[in-house]
Design an enzyme around this catalytic site. Sequence first.
Site, PDB file in Angstrom:
ATOM      1  N   ARG A 171      -3.268  15.032  -3.858  1.00 22.83           N
ATOM      2  CA  ARG A 171      -3.778  13.660  -3.800  1.00 22.83           C
ATOM      3  C   ARG A 171      -4.257  13.577  -5.136  1.00 22.83           C
ATOM      4  O   ARG A 171      -3.779  12.057  -5.550  1.00 22.83           O
ATOM      5  CB  ARG A 171      -4.552  13.708  -2.876  1.00 22.83           C
ATOM      6  CG  ARG A 171      -5.715  12.068  -3.313  1.00 22.83           C
ATOM      7  CD  ARG A 171      -5.564  11.747  -1.836  1.00 22.83           C
ATOM      8  NE  ARG A 171      -6.917  13.243  -1.252  1.00 22.83           N
ATOM      9  CZ  ARG A 171      -8.254  12.992  -2.078  1.00 22.83           C
ATOM     10  NH1 ARG A 171      -8.482  12.516  -3.150  1.00 22.83           N
ATOM     11  NH2 ARG A 171      -8.790  14.011  -1.644  1.00 22.83           N
ATOM     12  N   ASP A 188       4.317  -7.633 -10.476  1.00 26.96           N
ATOM     13  CA  ASP A 188       5.102  -6.529  -9.554  1.00 26.96           C
ATOM     14  C   ASP A 188       6.590  -6.647  -9.763  1.00 26.96           C
ATOM     15  O   ASP A 188       7.297  -8.126  -9.647  1.00 26.96           O
ATOM     16  CB  ASP A 188       4.953  -7.250  -8.395  1.00 26.96           C
ATOM     17  CG  ASP A 188       5.367  -5.910  -7.606  1.00 26.96           C
ATOM     18  OD1 ASP A 188       6.680  -5.472  -7.659  1.00 26.96           O
ATOM     19  OD2 ASP A 188       5.019  -6.565  -5.637  1.00 26.96           O
ATOM     20  N   LYS A 222      12.081   0.174  -1.677  1.00 25.46           N
ATOM     21  CA  LYS A 222      13.127  -1.023  -1.436  1.00 25.46           C
ATOM     22  C   LYS A 222      14.615  -0.696  -2.413  1.00 25.46           C
ATOM     23  O   LYS A 222      14.514   0.387  -1.889  1.00 25.46           O
ATOM     24  CB  LYS A 222      12.654  -2.550  -2.209  1.00 25.46           C
ATOM     25  CG  LYS A 222      10.610  -3.158  -2.080  1.00 25.46           C
ATOM     26  CD  LYS A 222      11.083  -3.484  -0.395  1.00 25.46           C
ATOM     27  CE  LYS A 222      10.240  -3.965   0.328  1.00 25.46           C
ATOM     28  NZ  LYS A 222       8.938  -5.062  -0.014  1.00 25.46           N
TER      29      LYS A 222
HETATM   30  C1  PLP Z   1       7.430  -4.629  -0.249  1.00 24.47           C
HETATM   31  C2  PLP Z   1       7.329  -5.295  -1.203  1.00 24.47           C
HETATM   32  C3  PLP Z   1       5.379  -4.386  -1.004  1.00 24.47           C
HETATM   33  C4  PLP Z   1       4.937  -3.784  -0.581  1.00 24.47           C
HETATM   34  O1  PLP Z   1       5.223  -2.589  -0.619  1.00 24.47           O
HETATM   35  P1  PLP Z   1       5.699  -1.432   0.839  1.00 24.47           P
HETATM   36  O2  PLP Z   1       5.688  -0.300  -0.382  1.00 24.47           O
HETATM   37  O3  PLP Z   1       5.907  -2.637   1.662  1.00 24.47           O
HETATM   38  O4  PLP Z   1       3.745  -1.599   0.965  1.00 24.47           O
HETATM   39  C5  PLP Z   1       4.600  -5.419  -2.776  1.00 24.47           C
HETATM   40  N1  PLP Z   1       5.532  -6.385  -3.520  1.00 24.47           N
HETATM   41  C6  PLP Z   1       7.146  -6.871  -3.260  1.00 24.47           C
HETATM   42  C7  PLP Z   1       6.833  -8.057  -4.190  1.00 24.47           C
HETATM   43  C8  PLP Z   1       6.797  -6.087  -2.025  1.00 24.47           C
HETATM   44  O5  PLP Z   1       8.712  -6.445  -1.614  1.00 24.47           O
END
Ligand code: PLP
Length: 399
Positions: free
Chosen positions: A63, A188, A213
């Site tokens: 962890r 992000d 992604k």
């Molecule tokens: C999918 C996504 C998230 C969340 O990510 P997870 O891996 O599904 O928890 C956060 N920000 C963006 C821009 C995303 O496309």
Amino acid sequence: MDGSNLKLQHGRATRAIHAGYEPADADGAISPPVHFSSSFSFASAADARDAFTGDRPAHIYTRISNPTLDLLERRMASLEDAEAALAFASGMGAITSTLWSLVQPGDEIVTDLTLYGSTFAFLHHGLARFGVTISPTDLSVQKGLDVIAARRPRLVYFESPANPNMRLVDITAVSAAAREAGALSVVDSTYATPCLTRPITLGADVVLHSATKYLCGHGDALGGIAAGRRELIDTIRMTGLKDMTGAAMAPFNAMMILRGLKTLDLRMERHSANAEIVARWLSHHPVVAAVAFPGLGDFPQRALAERQMDRPGGMIAFELTGGLDAGSALMDRLMLIRRAVSLGDTDSLIQHPASMTHSTYTPEERARFGIGEGLIRLSVGLEDPADIIADLEQAMPAI
Ligand SMILES: *Cc1c(COP(=O)(O)O)cnc(C)c1O
């Protein structure tokens, strides 16, 4: 091996394959070993004590850290030109662990208007309950920078390109405004990946990813990444990750994402090329009312896209003249493109944000934050672009 030699000398495609690993460290294995162990033994009681005080760097428990996660973290730090990186169980694990670590009651977070649905929910329905003020602001205009200067928040949070409507935020300008106001900037960069944009180099304090992604790229593992200065990443590791969310990445997922990274540069090149062909076709179709894609000549933030992104990426947002009903009918008729959330996979994926990923917003909030009810989000995959277009063509409503 920390791969720092690679950081200085090699290009990003090379670092995505090699950074942080030398086969000589593992009996010559080209493919790095995967450490599934949840805990690690100590040579003596004194050795254990030194590991806990931090006097001796050591893996204790997965962890907190693990050799396989460590490799992924070093590789991502190299790709983002950051001092350090940290892996999480998911993108939301990265976002929540980072924000829990960096804010406290009474703090204010200025956010951009358009955010991923669960991020929006975490901020407005999660952190807000614990005394953190969330101030949505249009960070794509000068007025947004003035708001940062006037409010002097603890943190500025945004996405570029934003999910789902493709709005861009000028990372250099917003990070500079945040720094001047004594705020941390957190971006992000899931849509862009380090192949298209390097937020740390542009001045951001922390860059976040849903590794689920493009970084993974094959739709078969969840993951999240945070990268930035070592001191910030250490804080996020030892508070947000270890003691607050516990959202540690599984070593198996790290292996999947390390494998995905090896082809990231190649995939982003093809995702971008395919999306450009599809976006251009959509933009000429008579029943398509609007297409948002950074590679199109009429993209409203074209100059910023050219400055901030090496390629336009693989995501398209579009709206049909018939609005939501026409969009739903289109989605129902598709035969190759999958009706599914997530993005950045080899497979083309299509979804309707208002009823799916962004249903955490009320209709009023969506209107205010620039998420059209009829907007369709298309993640252009790695199929032949002619086949993607043929599928869209046969599914389009009659003129
Ligand atoms: C999918 C996504 C998230 C969340 O990510 P997870 O891996 O599904 O928890 C956060 N920000 C963006 C821009 C995303 O496309």
